[in-house]
Write a protein that holds these residues in place. Structure first.
Motif, mmCIF file in Angstrom:
data_model
loop_
_atom_site.group_PDB
_atom_site.id
_atom_site.type_symbol
_atom_site.label_atom_id
_atom_site.label_comp_id
_atom_site.label_asym_id
_atom_site.label_seq_id
_atom_site.Cartn_x
_atom_site.Cartn_y
_atom_site.Cartn_z
ATOM 1 N N ILE A 89 0.860 -1.181 0.000
ATOM 2 C CA ILE A 89 0.000 0.000 0.000
ATOM 3 C C ILE A 89 0.895 1.230 0.000
ATOM 4 O O ILE A 89 1.818 1.338 0.806
ATOM 5 C CB ILE A 89 -0.906 0.038 1.255
ATOM 6 C CG1 ILE A 89 -1.706 -1.255 1.414
ATOM 7 C CG2 ILE A 89 -1.804 1.267 1.237
ATOM 8 C CD1 ILE A 89 -2.673 -1.552 0.309
ATOM 9 N N VAL A 90 0.626 2.128 -0.921
ATOM 10 C CA VAL A 90 1.319 3.411 -0.970
ATOM 11 C C VAL A 90 0.276 4.476 -0.655
ATOM 12 O O VAL A 90 -0.733 4.590 -1.344
ATOM 13 C CB VAL A 90 1.936 3.670 -2.361
ATOM 14 C CG1 VAL A 90 2.570 5.050 -2.412
ATOM 15 C CG2 VAL A 90 2.941 2.590 -2.704
ATOM 16 N N ALA A 91 0.513 5.226 0.428
ATOM 17 C CA ALA A 91 -0.403 6.306 0.821
ATOM 18 C C ALA A 91 0.358 7.623 0.731
ATOM 19 O O ALA A 91 1.409 7.780 1.355
ATOM 20 C CB ALA A 91 -0.918 6.080 2.242
ATOM 21 N N ASN A 92 -0.165 8.534 -0.054
ATOM 22 C CA ASN A 92 0.440 9.861 -0.189
ATOM 23 C C ASN A 92 -0.363 10.847 0.658
ATOM 24 O O ASN A 92 -1.576 10.966 0.496
ATOM 25 C CB ASN A 92 0.465 10.298 -1.651
ATOM 26 C CG ASN A 92 1.512 9.543 -2.428
ATOM 27 O OD1 ASN A 92 2.686 9.643 -2.140
ATOM 28 N ND2 ASN A 92 1.078 8.758 -3.398
ATOM 29 N N LEU A 93 0.338 11.541 1.558
ATOM 30 C CA LEU A 93 -0.296 12.463 2.503
ATOM 31 C C LEU A 93 0.176 13.885 2.261
ATOM 32 O O LEU A 93 1.295 14.117 1.809
ATOM 33 C CB LEU A 93 0.058 12.065 3.946
ATOM 34 C CG LEU A 93 -0.030 10.596 4.342
ATOM 35 C CD1 LEU A 93 0.443 10.419 5.782
ATOM 36 C CD2 LEU A 93 -1.428 10.060 4.162
ATOM 37 N N ASP A 120 2.082 21.201 -5.787
ATOM 38 C CA ASP A 120 1.959 22.454 -5.046
ATOM 39 C C ASP A 120 2.765 22.507 -3.750
ATOM 40 O O ASP A 120 2.968 23.589 -3.207
ATOM 41 C CB ASP A 120 0.482 22.717 -4.712
ATOM 42 C CG ASP A 120 -0.368 22.852 -5.965
ATOM 43 O OD1 ASP A 120 0.122 23.423 -6.961
ATOM 44 O OD2 ASP A 120 -1.515 22.374 -5.944
ATOM 45 N N SER A 121 3.170 21.354 -3.238
ATOM 46 C CA SER A 121 3.874 21.367 -1.952
ATOM 47 C C SER A 121 4.528 20.008 -1.693
ATOM 48 O O SER A 121 4.419 19.103 -2.512
ATOM 49 C CB SER A 121 2.888 21.683 -0.820
ATOM 50 O OG SER A 121 1.933 20.642 -0.722
ATOM 51 N N LYS A 122 5.160 19.903 -0.537
ATOM 52 C CA LYS A 122 5.729 18.626 -0.113
ATOM 53 C C LYS A 122 4.610 17.610 0.080
ATOM 54 O O LYS A 122 3.496 17.965 0.457
ATOM 55 C CB LYS A 122 6.453 18.778 1.237
ATOM 56 C CG LYS A 122 7.770 19.465 1.177
ATOM 57 C CD LYS A 122 8.389 19.445 2.567
ATOM 58 C CE LYS A 122 9.662 20.251 2.598
ATOM 59 N NZ LYS A 122 10.220 20.319 3.951
ATOM 60 N N ARG A 123 4.951 16.369 -0.150
ATOM 61 C CA ARG A 123 4.043 15.252 0.116
ATOM 62 C C ARG A 123 4.823 14.211 0.910
ATOM 63 O O ARG A 123 6.054 14.133 0.832
ATOM 64 C CB ARG A 123 3.536 14.610 -1.186
ATOM 65 C CG ARG A 123 2.711 15.522 -2.057
ATOM 66 C CD ARG A 123 1.312 15.697 -1.451
ATOM 67 N NE ARG A 123 0.429 16.373 -2.382
ATOM 68 C CZ ARG A 123 0.137 17.662 -2.321
ATOM 69 N NH1 ARG A 123 0.684 18.417 -1.394
ATOM 70 N NH2 ARG A 123 -0.697 18.208 -3.180
ATOM 71 N N TYR A 124 4.096 13.399 1.649
ATOM 72 C CA TYR A 124 4.712 12.341 2.427
ATOM 73 C C TYR A 124 4.138 11.010 1.966
ATOM 74 O O TYR A 124 2.924 10.828 1.901
ATOM 75 C CB TYR A 124 4.495 12.578 3.924
ATOM 76 C CG TYR A 124 5.197 13.835 4.354
ATOM 77 C CD1 TYR A 124 6.529 13.784 4.742
ATOM 78 C CD2 TYR A 124 4.557 15.064 4.303
ATOM 79 C CE1 TYR A 124 7.204 14.953 5.086
ATOM 80 C CE2 TYR A 124 5.217 16.227 4.649
ATOM 81 C CZ TYR A 124 6.541 16.165 5.043
ATOM 82 O OH TYR A 124 7.214 17.315 5.372
ATOM 83 N N PHE A 150 -4.149 9.901 -0.764
ATOM 84 C CA PHE A 150 -4.211 9.230 -2.056
ATOM 85 C C PHE A 150 -3.570 7.862 -1.846
ATOM 86 O O PHE A 150 -2.410 7.772 -1.437
ATOM 87 C CB PHE A 150 -3.464 10.039 -3.121
ATOM 88 C CG PHE A 150 -3.389 9.347 -4.447
ATOM 89 C CD1 PHE A 150 -4.529 9.199 -5.230
ATOM 90 C CD2 PHE A 150 -2.185 8.843 -4.914
ATOM 91 C CE1 PHE A 150 -4.472 8.561 -6.455
ATOM 92 C CE2 PHE A 150 -2.115 8.208 -6.144
ATOM 93 C CZ PHE A 150 -3.266 8.060 -6.914
ATOM 94 N N ILE A 151 -4.315 6.795 -2.109
ATOM 95 C CA ILE A 151 -3.854 5.445 -1.777
ATOM 96 C C ILE A 151 -3.854 4.569 -3.021
ATOM 97 O O ILE A 151 -4.814 4.559 -3.790
ATOM 98 C CB ILE A 151 -4.766 4.811 -0.706
ATOM 99 C CG1 ILE A 151 -4.789 5.695 0.544
ATOM 100 C CG2 ILE A 151 -4.308 3.399 -0.372
ATOM 101 C CD1 ILE A 151 -5.843 5.298 1.548
#
Length: 179
Positions: A89-93, A120-124, A150-151
């Motif tokens: 699972i890849v979750a983008n926060l 637009d900005s950093k994501r984790y 976003f998963i």
């Protein structure tokens, strides 16, 4: 009438076995696939011999086809219940949610956190390998703490090392020691 009941029962056994055999082949579990293939072919030949013996009634053929369709539903339900394999699972926060990350780790999930650059900005990005049987539990946890995440879910076909492999080895050792 007994022949019709036997045909549908054979199909309800045959098709789930066919489904599981296919899944075992895809997951490279060939020994299980071969055993199921043997059983599958026996049931298949026996079922067809019932359909094509005697008067070859239209009812027997329709029941055979109906049993196949219902068997697909049963096979899918069995496969979902068994949930064989692993998913990544890849979750983008949007934000580095340490509460979520810690909760996932408390629940036994291995989490790798990476920082990336979005439009637009950093994501984790959280990378999490999990047994398929725990995927819904994992998705529910992410949804609870990060409803806008976003998963993406990928089937993990092979992996080596890392938290999950080490945890499985420890669990196996513990199980053997308790016997």
């Amino acid at each position: 009438m007994m022949q019709i009941i036997l045909i549908i029962l054979l199909q309800l056994a045959y098709v789930p076995i066919l489904t599981l055999r296919t899944i075992f082949m895809v997951k490279n579990m060939t020994t299980f696939a071969a055993m199921l293939g043997f059983l599958e072919s026996l049931i298949y030949v026996f079922g067809l011999s019932l359909v094509f013996s005697g008067d070859q009634s239209v009812i027997a053929m329709v029941v055979y086809a109906l049993g196949f369709g219902v068997g697909i539903l049963v096979g899918g339900a069995v496969e979902n219940k068994l949930a064989i394999g692993y998913n990544n699972i890849v979750a983008n926060l949007m934000n580095k949610n340490m509460e979520l990350i810690n909760k996932l780790r408390e629940q036994g999930f291995g989490v790798t956190v990476s920082e990336g650059e979005g439009r637009d900005s950093k994501r984790y990005r959280l990378d999490i390998l999990t047994k398929r049987s725990r995927e819904n539990e994992l998705l529910d946890l992410i949804e609870e703490y990060e409803p806008r995440a976003f998963i993406i879910s990928y089937e993990a076909r092979q992996f080596k090392g890392g938290f999950l492999v080490n945890a499985m080895k420890k669990a196996r050792r513990k199980k053997l020691n308790n016997k």
